[in-house]
Scaffold this motif. Structure first.
Motif, PDB file in Angstrom:
ATOM      1  N   ASN A 119     -20.934  -3.598   2.554  1.00 16.72           N
ATOM      2  CA  ASN A 119     -19.651  -3.004   2.944  1.00 16.72           C
ATOM      3  C   ASN A 119     -18.635  -4.115   3.243  1.00 16.72           C
ATOM      4  O   ASN A 119     -18.988  -5.132   3.843  1.00 16.72           O
ATOM      5  CB  ASN A 119     -19.889  -2.158   4.205  1.00 16.72           C
ATOM      6  N   ILE A 120     -17.413  -3.902   2.827  1.00 15.18           N
ATOM      7  CA  ILE A 120     -16.332  -4.855   3.148  1.00 15.18           C
ATOM      8  C   ILE A 120     -15.134  -4.036   3.617  1.00 15.18           C
ATOM      9  O   ILE A 120     -14.862  -2.960   3.072  1.00 15.18           O
ATOM     10  CB  ILE A 120     -15.985  -5.762   1.937  1.00 15.18           C
ATOM     11  N   TYR A 121     -14.463  -4.533   4.636  1.00 15.22           N
ATOM     12  CA  TYR A 121     -13.359  -3.766   5.232  1.00 15.22           C
ATOM     13  C   TYR A 121     -12.092  -4.607   5.268  1.00 15.22           C
ATOM     14  O   TYR A 121     -12.142  -5.828   5.468  1.00 15.22           O
ATOM     15  CB  TYR A 121     -13.735  -3.374   6.665  1.00 15.22           C
ATOM     16  N   GLY A 122     -10.984  -3.936   5.078  1.00 18.65           N
ATOM     17  CA  GLY A 122      -9.718  -4.635   5.228  1.00 18.65           C
ATOM     18  C   GLY A 122      -8.572  -3.672   5.062  1.00 18.65           C
ATOM     19  O   GLY A 122      -8.774  -2.499   4.736  1.00 18.65           O
ATOM     20  N   LEU A 123      -7.383  -4.157   5.327  1.00 17.70           N
ATOM     21  CA  LEU A 123      -6.185  -3.338   5.146  1.00 17.70           C
ATOM     22  C   LEU A 123      -5.007  -4.251   4.879  1.00 17.70           C
ATOM     23  O   LEU A 123      -4.983  -5.401   5.338  1.00 17.70           O
ATOM     24  CB  LEU A 123      -5.936  -2.426   6.359  1.00 17.70           C
ATOM     25  N   THR A 124      -4.090  -3.742   4.075  1.00 20.15           N
ATOM     26  CA  THR A 124      -2.936  -4.522   3.631  1.00 20.15           C
ATOM     27  C   THR A 124      -2.200  -5.170   4.800  1.00 20.15           C
ATOM     28  O   THR A 124      -1.799  -6.330   4.720  1.00 20.15           O
ATOM     29  CB  THR A 124      -1.941  -3.578   2.908  1.00 20.15           C
ATOM     30  N   LYS A 147      -9.588   4.631  -4.802  1.00 15.13           N
ATOM     31  CA  LYS A 147      -9.993   5.382  -3.628  1.00 15.13           C
ATOM     32  C   LYS A 147     -10.159   6.855  -4.016  1.00 15.13           C
ATOM     33  O   LYS A 147      -9.285   7.431  -4.645  1.00 15.13           O
ATOM     34  CB  LYS A 147      -8.934   5.275  -2.535  1.00 15.13           C
ATOM     35  N   PHE A 186      -1.977  -3.296  -4.579  1.00 10.87           N
ATOM     36  CA  PHE A 186      -3.206  -3.028  -3.819  1.00 10.87           C
ATOM     37  C   PHE A 186      -3.972  -4.342  -3.654  1.00 10.87           C
ATOM     38  O   PHE A 186      -4.112  -5.112  -4.601  1.00 10.87           O
ATOM     39  CB  PHE A 186      -4.030  -1.992  -4.599  1.00 10.87           C
ATOM     40  N   SER A 202       0.862  -1.179   0.000  1.00 10.07           N
ATOM     41  CA  SER A 202       0.000   0.000   0.000  1.00 10.07           C
ATOM     42  C   SER A 202       0.893   1.222   0.000  1.00 10.07           C
ATOM     43  O   SER A 202       1.940   1.231   0.643  1.00 10.07           O
ATOM     44  CB  SER A 202      -0.866  -0.018   1.252  1.00 10.07           C
ATOM     45  N   ILE A 226     -16.632   2.808   9.306  1.00 13.22           N
ATOM     46  CA  ILE A 226     -15.513   3.641   9.741  1.00 13.22           C
ATOM     47  C   ILE A 226     -16.002   5.085   9.652  1.00 13.22           C
ATOM     48  O   ILE A 226     -16.372   5.556   8.581  1.00 13.22           O
ATOM     49  CB  ILE A 226     -14.280   3.447   8.814  1.00 13.22           C
ATOM     50  N   ARG A 274     -10.690   8.629  10.650  1.00 15.68           N
ATOM     51  CA  ARG A 274      -9.414   8.060  11.084  1.00 15.68           C
ATOM     52  C   ARG A 274      -8.811   9.004  12.109  1.00 15.68           C
ATOM     53  O   ARG A 274      -9.013  10.197  12.056  1.00 15.68           O
ATOM     54  CB  ARG A 274      -8.468   7.910   9.889  1.00 15.68           C
ATOM     55  N   GLY A 314     -15.820  -1.406  -0.754  1.00 19.35           N
ATOM     56  CA  GLY A 314     -15.007  -1.035   0.402  1.00 19.35           C
ATOM     57  C   GLY A 314     -13.759  -0.310  -0.031  1.00 19.35           C
ATOM     58  O   GLY A 314     -13.699   0.262  -1.115  1.00 19.35           O
ATOM     59  N   ALA A 315     -12.762  -0.319   0.831  1.00 22.66           N
ATOM     60  CA  ALA A 315     -11.442   0.310   0.629  1.00 22.66           C
ATOM     61  C   ALA A 315     -11.429   1.794   0.940  1.00 22.66           C
ATOM     62  O   ALA A 315     -10.375   2.409   0.951  1.00 22.66           O
ATOM     63  CB  ALA A 315     -10.882   0.061  -0.771  1.00 22.66           C
ATOM     64  N   GLU A 316     -12.605   2.387   1.170  1.00 22.31           N
ATOM     65  CA  GLU A 316     -12.649   3.808   1.534  1.00 22.31           C
ATOM     66  C   GLU A 316     -13.915   4.046   2.349  1.00 22.31           C
ATOM     67  O   GLU A 316     -14.871   3.262   2.269  1.00 22.31           O
ATOM     68  CB  GLU A 316     -12.655   4.683   0.275  1.00 22.31           C
ATOM     69  N   PRO A 317     -13.932   5.114   3.145  1.00 21.03           N
ATOM     70  CA  PRO A 317     -15.124   5.379   3.951  1.00 21.03           C
ATOM     71  C   PRO A 317     -16.318   5.778   3.080  1.00 21.03           C
ATOM     72  O   PRO A 317     -16.141   6.433   2.061  1.00 21.03           O
ATOM     73  CB  PRO A 317     -14.705   6.575   4.834  1.00 21.03           C
ATOM     74  N   ASP A 336      -8.301   3.605  12.342  1.00 25.24           N
ATOM     75  CA  ASP A 336      -9.692   3.719  11.870  1.00 25.24           C
ATOM     76  C   ASP A 336     -10.616   3.796  13.082  1.00 25.24           C
ATOM     77  O   ASP A 336     -10.456   3.026  14.037  1.00 25.24           O
ATOM     78  CB  ASP A 336     -10.066   2.493  11.030  1.00 25.24           C
TER      79      ASP A 336
HETATM   80  P1  AMP Z   1      -5.081  -0.197   2.116  1.00 27.42           P
HETATM   81  O1  AMP Z   1      -4.227  -1.020   2.998  1.00 27.42           O
HETATM   82  O2  AMP Z   1      -4.301   0.696   1.226  1.00 27.42           O
HETATM   83  O3  AMP Z   1      -6.084  -1.023   1.380  1.00 27.42           O
HETATM   84  O4  AMP Z   1      -5.926   0.796   3.059  1.00 27.42           O
HETATM   85  C1  AMP Z   1      -6.632   0.321   4.181  1.00 27.42           C
HETATM   86  C2  AMP Z   1      -7.461   1.441   4.756  1.00 27.42           C
HETATM   87  O5  AMP Z   1      -8.573   1.746   3.868  1.00 27.42           O
HETATM   88  C3  AMP Z   1      -8.125   1.093   6.072  1.00 27.42           C
HETATM   89  O6  AMP Z   1      -7.254   1.250   7.178  1.00 27.42           O
HETATM   90  C4  AMP Z   1      -9.287   2.070   6.091  1.00 27.42           C
HETATM   91  O7  AMP Z   1      -8.862   3.362   6.517  1.00 27.42           O
HETATM   92  C5  AMP Z   1      -9.699   2.153   4.630  1.00 27.42           C
HETATM   93  N1  AMP Z   1     -10.839   1.223   4.387  1.00 27.42           N
HETATM   94  C6  AMP Z   1     -10.809  -0.020   3.883  1.00 27.42           C
HETATM   95  N2  AMP Z   1     -12.059  -0.534   3.788  1.00 27.42           N
HETATM   96  C7  AMP Z   1     -12.909   0.403   4.264  1.00 27.42           C
HETATM   97  C8  AMP Z   1     -14.318   0.479   4.454  1.00 27.42           C
HETATM   98  N3  AMP Z   1     -15.132  -0.494   4.113  1.00 27.42           N
HETATM   99  N4  AMP Z   1     -14.805   1.617   5.019  1.00 27.42           N
HETATM  100  C9  AMP Z   1     -13.993   2.627   5.382  1.00 27.42           C
HETATM  101  N5  AMP Z   1     -12.662   2.630   5.209  1.00 27.42           N
HETATM  102  C10 AMP Z   1     -12.115   1.532   4.661  1.00 27.42           C
END
Ligand code: AMP
Ligand code: ZN
Length: 438
Positions: free
Chosen positions: A238-243, A428, A143, A95, A328, A331, A216-219, A307
């Protein structure tokens, strides 16, 4: 695997709270041992706190452990946090983060498997089966979005279209011709796709066969969800995650759309007060902290995501027993402080989406004039409103300004701009320009 009621792995997703806590405790203990023995920086930190692996026996012991920060990934770039020999790593994802040096995460074969299942669970919860056609318009590459969604959809046996991001006309042509039923992309791109589909004269439900989307990937806000659902005629999940943790699939919504189920057999979630660093109970907003408990390549102990959200441990009628995280709402590190007021772009977005005559494409421009912070909100008029009378447009301006004042508490300058003049994002969305020299 047979999938019951859209639940991909009922054995894991529906276990009793007690059984899950026991499983998490065992996995945590093993992870901490492995990390202590193989990652020098973690060992030094634990030693500095006087914590030994044998002190970690259940999830209640989690709070004894030191935190990990994004700066650790930058400082140890690229391989300093690996807990396995480099030859065991089969994948690197990364990322750009918001500043400077990139961060990377190494995955073993098993880590890729686990991540794949986490996304398969998410897609399954959105109604995807092997009969679906999944169009992935997250970017493919470092990504995690593109490959993450791709792997999850493939695991379900769905027909997966690796479109990657960009080329909106071609995306829509493929969507129409191939009959895509599930869309995976950022919510801002889903909006853009939806608008373009309408402009092309195509009718969702007739020319476009989408039934749900995993975004997902952004708020994004609840209002944005409704907008996307209406535009595309779909269920938007909605789906959430981070690298740092795995990529998408750390948590995902079920059809109840009432918070994202966290894959707790792989990740332990805590909410902490970002200042005191104390754990907070479910229902209280704070910073999400995640610990991986099955990851081999690059495990993360108490990773501070920055977050902000809340956890919800009330039962969900879908049958899953995992704890849920809310949207979320911001941040801790990109929250805007304008004239001393904390402002989250999502608050402004929820105002804008509720106003007739403007499209949810906006840019927040923060500046400092004569030592005073200023906020300008640029928002696009819809095509119909653009050709309307000046007095009507003036009315919209005042409405937005007064709603922002009441929701956020500050006066903003509202600039209504021509339709399509705010740059569209294929990944994003960039929504903030901060010109202040701090
Ligand atoms: P990246 O590792 O570059 O994919 O970024 C991860 C970050 O993207 C997370 O720490 C969040 O801040 C944001 N993010 C990912 N999914 C969501 C979501 N569903 N809603 C809000 N923010 C998200
Ligand atoms: Zn549920």
């Amino acid at each position: 695997m047979s999938i019951v009621d859209n639940i991909y792995n009922p054995e894991r997703e529906c276990m009793s709270k007690e059984d899950r806590a026991k499983l998490q405790g065992e996995f945590l203990k093993k992870t901490v041992e492995r990390v202590y023995n193989n990652v020098p920086v973690f060992r030094e930190r634990m030693d500095a706190k006087g914590v030994k692996p044998e002190d970690i026996n259940s999830i209640d012991d989690l709070k004894k452990l030191p935190f990990t920060e994004k700066t650790d990934l930058r400082d140890q770039f690229p391989f300093g946090l690996l807990a396995v020999p480099q030859s065991e790593i089969v994948r690197i994802q990364g990322s750009s983060g918001t500043t400077g040096k990139p961060i990377v995460a190494g995955y073993t074969e098993n880590d890729v498997e686990v991540w794949t299942e986490m996304v398969a669970r998410a897609m399954s919860a959105a109604g995807a089966t092997k009969d679906d056609i999944v169009q992935v318009c997250y970017g493919y590459g470092l990504f995690t979005g593109g490959l993450g969604a791709h792997q999850g959809a493939t695991k379900l046996g769905a027909m997966t279209i690796p479109m990657s991001s960009g080329n909106t006309q071609r995306q829509i042509m493929m969507m129409k011709e191939l009959g895509s039923t599930i869309l995976c992309c950022t919510p801002s791109y889903a909006t853009y796709l939806g608008e373009t589909i309408r402009e092309m004269g195509l009718v969702p439900g007739k020319d476009i066969k989408l039934k749900s989307g995993v975004f997902g990937a952004e708020p994004w806000s609840e209002e944005m969800r409704q907008h996307i659902e209406e535009l595309l005629g779909i269920d938007a999940m909605n789906i959430y995650g981070l690298t740092e943790i795995a990529g998408p699939g750390v948590a995902f919504e079920c059809k109840e759309k009432h918070g994202m189920h966290i894959n707790e057999d792989h990740v332990i979630a805590e909410i902490i007060d970002p200042v005191t660093e104390e754990q907070l109970p479910p229902g209280t907003p704070g910073e999400l902290v995640l610990t991986t408990i099955t990851k081999e390549g690059q495990p993360m102990i108490r990773y501070r995501t920055h977050d902000i959200c809340t956890l919800d441990d009330t039962p969900c009628s879908c049958g899953r027993t995992t704890i849920r995280m809310g949207r979320i709402t911001g941040r801790t590190d990109d929250m805007l402080v304008i004239r001393g007021v904390n402002v989250f772009p999502s608050q402004i977005e929820s105002v804008l989406v509720g106003v007739n005559g403007v499209a949810p494409h906006y840019m927040l421009i923060v500046d400092r004039v004569n030592s005073t912070d200023t906020l300008e909100v640029q928002v696009e008029l819809t095509d119909e409103m653009f050709s309307d009378s000046v007095s009507k447009i003036e009315k919209i301006k005042n409405q937005i300004a007064s709603e922002i004042k009441s929701v956020v508490g500050i006066q903003a300058k509202i600039t209504l701009v021509e339709p399509k003049s705010i740059p569209r994002s294929e990944g994003k969305a960039k929504r903030i320009i901060d010109n202040r020299k701090i």
